[in-house]
Design a protein around this motif. Structure first.
Motif, PDB file in Angstrom:
ATOM      1  N   PRO A 216       5.908  33.920  -7.104  1.00 16.49           N
ATOM      2  CA  PRO A 216       6.070  32.662  -7.843  1.00 16.49           C
ATOM      3  C   PRO A 216       6.240  31.502  -6.872  1.00 16.49           C
ATOM      4  N   GLY A 217       5.613  30.379  -7.199  1.00 11.79           N
ATOM      5  CA  GLY A 217       5.697  29.200  -6.349  1.00 11.79           C
ATOM      6  C   GLY A 217       4.506  28.295  -6.571  1.00 11.79           C
ATOM      7  N   SER A 218       4.388  27.297  -5.727  1.00  8.31           N
ATOM      8  CA  SER A 218       3.317  26.316  -5.827  1.00  8.31           C
ATOM      9  C   SER A 218       2.334  26.516  -4.682  1.00  8.31           C
ATOM     10  N   TYR A 219       1.046  26.501  -5.000  1.00 10.90           N
ATOM     11  CA  TYR A 219      -0.031  26.732  -4.032  1.00 10.90           C
ATOM     12  C   TYR A 219      -1.103  25.663  -4.211  1.00 10.90           C
ATOM     13  N   ALA A 220      -2.092  25.702  -3.344  1.00  8.07           N
ATOM     14  CA  ALA A 220      -3.272  24.843  -3.465  1.00  8.07           C
ATOM     15  C   ALA A 220      -4.506  25.736  -3.323  1.00  8.07           C
ATOM     16  N   VAL A 221      -5.573  25.361  -4.003  1.00  8.00           N
ATOM     17  CA  VAL A 221      -6.833  26.091  -3.880  1.00  8.00           C
ATOM     18  C   VAL A 221      -7.333  25.920  -2.451  1.00  8.00           C
ATOM     19  N   THR A 222      -7.562  27.043  -1.767  1.00 10.53           N
ATOM     20  CA  THR A 222      -7.956  27.005  -0.358  1.00 10.53           C
ATOM     21  C   THR A 222      -9.431  27.317  -0.139  1.00 10.53           C
TER      22      THR A 222
END
Length: 184
Positions: A104-110
Motif C-alpha cells: 500500500p502506498g502512492s506510486y507513479a506510472v513508470t
C-alpha cells in the motif's frame, strides 16, 4: 393395595419415567440448530430497531485514497478506480490480482507497453507498470484474448489483469507519471 401390587405399580412408574426421560433425550438431540433463531436476514423481535449502519458499497471509492487525478487499486476488493482531477470516479472495475501484490502506498506510472508477452507466457496489451515488490515488477494489463485466468500460485508474477475494455480505459487514463494509489 397389597404389598405385591404396590411393587408392581412402583416398577411400572419407574419404567414409565425411564421411557419419558429417554424420549426427552432423543427429542433434544434432534432439535435443529436454527430452532429459536431468526431466519437469515430477519431481525430478531427482541432487538431494538434503531438506526442501522449503512452497508458500504463495494464500488465506492475508498476513503483516504488521495486527491486529484489518480488510479486507485484496492487489494482487498481487487478493484480499480480511475479518478479525475475533480475527485470524481470516471470508471471502476474489478481485476484479477497477481501472485505478488504491491505494498500500500502512492506510486507513479513508470512504463507503458502496448503489446508484449506477460511473465506467465500470456500475450498481453496495454501494460501500465507502477511498482516493484519482492523483485517483481507490478502493473496493470489485459490478456489479448480477453481471458482473466488466475495466475499460477507457484510463480511470482506482477500482472494485475483487467478485462479488455477496462484495460483500454486504464491505458488511456494512466499516462507516464500518472499517480497510482494502492490501498489495503
Amino acid at each position: 393395595m397389597s404389598r405385591s401390587s404396590s411393587g408392581i405399580v412402583a416398577g411400572l412408574t419407574a419404567a414409565a419415567l425411564a421411557a419419558v426421560g429417554f424420549l426427552a433425550y432423543q427429542a433434544s438431540a434432534n432439535v435443529p440448530d436454527t430452532l429459536g433463531k431468526p431466519a437469515p436476514g430477519a431481525s430478531p423481535s427482541h432487538v431494538a430497531k434503531g438506526p442501522q449502519r449503512p452497508r458500504r458499497d463495494p464500488a465506492a471509492l475508498p476513503a483516504h485514497s488521495g486527491q486529484g487525478a489518480r488510479v486507485v487499486y484496492a487489494l482487498k476488493g481487487d478493484r480499480v478506480w480511475l479518478v479525475d482531477d475533480g475527485d470524481k470516479v470516471a470508471r471502476t472495475f474489478t481485476v484479477r490480482p497477481s501472485t505478488v501484490d504491491p505494498e500500500p502506498g502512492s506510486y507513479a506510472v513508470t512504463s507503458r507497453t502496448d503489446r508484449i508477452t506477460g511473465s506467465d507466457g500470456v500475450p498481453i496489451e496495454h501494460v501500465v507498470l507502477f511498482a516493484k515488490n519482492e523483485g517483481v515488477v507490478i502493473g496493470f494489463s489485459s490478456a489479448q484474448d480477453g481471458s482473466m485466468a488466475s495466475p499460477d500460485p507457484s510463480k511470482k508474477t506482477g500482472g494485475v489483469r483487467a478485462r479488455l475494455a477496462d484495460g483500454t480505459a486504464l491505458w488511456n487514463f494512466a499516462t507516464l507519471g500518472s499517480k497510482v494509489v494502492v490501498v489495503p
